[in-house]
Design an enzyme around this catalytic site. Structure first.
Site, PDB file in Angstrom:
ATOM      1  N   GLU A 288       0.847  -1.204   0.000  1.00  0.00           N
ATOM      2  CA  GLU A 288       0.000   0.000   0.000  1.00  0.00           C
ATOM      3  C   GLU A 288       0.881   1.252   0.000  1.00  0.00           C
ATOM      4  OE1 GLU A 288      -1.431   1.953   3.238  1.00  0.00           O
ATOM      5  OE2 GLU A 288      -0.891   0.477   4.757  1.00  0.00           O
TER       6      GLU A 288
ATOM      7  N   LYS B 227      -3.890  -1.197  14.380  1.00  0.00           N
ATOM      8  CA  LYS B 227      -3.263  -0.171  15.203  1.00  0.00           C
ATOM      9  C   LYS B 227      -3.953  -0.099  16.567  1.00  0.00           C
ATOM     10  CE  LYS B 227      -3.702   2.364  11.607  1.00  0.00           C
ATOM     11  NZ  LYS B 227      -3.490   1.707  10.350  1.00  0.00           N
TER      12      LYS B 227
HETATM   13  N1  PSU Z   1      -0.881   0.923   8.743  1.00  0.00           N
HETATM   14  C1  PSU Z   1       0.152   1.707   9.090  1.00  0.00           C
HETATM   15  N2  PSU Z   1       0.113   3.020   8.760  1.00  0.00           N
HETATM   16  C2  PSU Z   1      -0.946   3.537   8.043  1.00  0.00           C
HETATM   17  C3  PSU Z   1      -2.033   2.697   7.668  1.00  0.00           C
HETATM   18  C4  PSU Z   1      -1.948   1.400   8.056  1.00  0.00           C
HETATM   19  O1  PSU Z   1       1.099   1.231   9.705  1.00  0.00           O
HETATM   20  O2  PSU Z   1      -0.914   4.724   7.720  1.00  0.00           O
HETATM   21  C5  PSU Z   1      -3.175   3.224   6.824  1.00  0.00           C
HETATM   22  C6  PSU Z   1      -3.552   2.088   5.871  1.00  0.00           C
HETATM   23  O3  PSU Z   1      -3.526   2.626   4.573  1.00  0.00           O
HETATM   24  C7  PSU Z   1      -4.937   1.686   6.290  1.00  0.00           C
HETATM   25  C8  PSU Z   1      -5.484   3.016   6.699  1.00  0.00           C
HETATM   26  O4  PSU Z   1      -5.638   1.084   5.249  1.00  0.00           O
HETATM   27  O5  PSU Z   1      -4.398   3.551   7.479  1.00  0.00           O
HETATM   28  C9  PSU Z   1      -6.786   2.930   7.467  1.00  0.00           C
HETATM   29  O6  PSU Z   1      -7.364   4.209   7.480  1.00  0.00           O
HETATM   30  P1  PSU Z   1      -8.932   4.369   7.780  1.00  0.00           P
HETATM   31  O7  PSU Z   1      -9.093   4.011   9.230  1.00  0.00           O
HETATM   32  O8  PSU Z   1      -9.232   5.814   7.495  1.00  0.00           O
HETATM   33  O9  PSU Z   1      -9.640   3.428   6.839  1.00  0.00           O
END
Ligand code: PSU
Ligand code: MN
Length: 301
Positions: free
Chosen positions: A21, A155
């Site tokens: 990603e 996370k």
């Molecule tokens: N994992 C990480 N850092 C990030 C993300 C995931 O270590 O920045 C990002 C990924 O792209 C994940 C997104 O899909 O955060 C999720 O964001 P949201 O909760 O807005 O869907």
């Protein structure tokens, strides 16, 4: 879609490929280190024996595999937006640049025929979702996209228990890699159990093959790979900064797609880089493991 020639060759020859990603590069890691780290993530995939395919929207066109110029653009440009599945067409229509989340990366990877994806942490159910309804589109997308996501759990800023429940509802299996516990991103253990465990890349690849036989390969899979003990954050510091970050987000009214980047950035600043170091270590480990699983999958036919 534009598939990088090296990636296209590998896919044609059925050699291992790992999708990566790009939202983590543009929005998840601090500048200016993010570009170097993006290159290191690709190098970790190569060291595991697979071809990296970092996915992003460049000039309105989804790219599967980036050349160094595009990687630099995604890492350094101020106009790169965070793109989930629903945003992709709007951005493509106006010809902009976008960095893909796990959800949109999974979508484009599956469309290109790539099965294994590496990230840091999967998105999930946010704390307070009972009121805010904030659940990452990563979950819904994986319920209908057959990729294996190698991650260090979700996370710790999220509601981990609720996320695990939603993964169950959405038919997304969660498999611990050499652990019976769901990892806690910056910490090796979130305190929640996982139902399944594998101990080798070959065993993970066996699951991919079995799923093709059974016809459940339209659903995503999570391979949960804990951060190494020596790379973990200090738990007391982690818990302190998390509480402060959640309060700061609430106080400044951050919502929607800005919340995850806000909290990650808060962690990075308040821990003076300790969370960045942990984040880098776990994402490199995930990239490496993803490559090994892709290799085992390609070898098994
Ligand atoms: N994992 C990480 N850092 C990030 C993300 C995931 O270590 O920045 C990002 C990924 O792209 C994940 C997104 O899909 O955060 C999720 O964001 P949201 O909760 O807005 O869907
Ligand atoms: Mn959200």
């Amino acid at each position: 879609m534009r598939i990088h020639p090296e990636v296209a060759d590998a896919l044609t020859a059925r050699r291992p490929v790992v999708a990566l990603e790009s939202a983590i590069i543009s929005h998840g890691l601090p500048r200016p280190d993010n570009l170097r780290i993006a290159r290191e993530i690709e190098a970790a995939v190569r060291s595991g024996g697979a071809v990296p395919a970092t996915i992003a929207i460049v000039g309105g066109e989804p790219h599967i595999g980036l050349d160094d110029t595009s990687l630099q653009r995604i890492a350094e440009s101020d106009t790169v937006v965070k793109v989930s599945v629903r945003d992709a067409a709007v951005l493509a229509a106006r010809g902009g640049d976008g960095a893909t989340t796990v959800a949109s990366t999974a979508h484009f990877a599956a469309a290109a025929g790539i099965t294994v994806l590496a990230t840091g942490g999967l998105g999930g159910v946010h704390r307070g979702a009972r009121d805010s309804w904030d659940e990452s589109a990563d979950l819904m997308t994986l319920s209908r996209t057959g990729v294996l996501v190698v991650c260090a759990g979700v996370k710790s800023i999220l509601d981990v228990a609720a996320t695990l429940e939603r993964l169950e509802t959405l038919n997304i299996a969660v498999i611990g890699y050499r652990t019976d516990w769901f990892p806690g991103f910056y910490l090796a253990d979130s305190g929640h159990r996982v139902g399944w465990r594998v101990d080798t890349p070959e065993q993970a690849a066996d699951v991919l093959r079995a799923r093709r036989r059974l016809g459940t390969d339209g659903y995503g899979l999570v391979l949960a790979n804990p951060i190494a003990a020596e790379d973990e954050m200090d738990r007391t510091l982690h818990d302190q900064v998390l509480a402060a970050g959640l309060a700061a987000a609430e106080a400044s009214g951050v919502r929607g797609k800005d919340l995850t980047p806000f909290l990650l950035d808060f962690f990075h600043r308040e821990t003076r880089g300790a969370s960045v170091a942990a984040n880098i270590a776990l994402v490199l480990s995930n990239a490496r493991l993803a490559a090994e699983v892709a290799v085992a999958d390609a070898a098994g036919g």
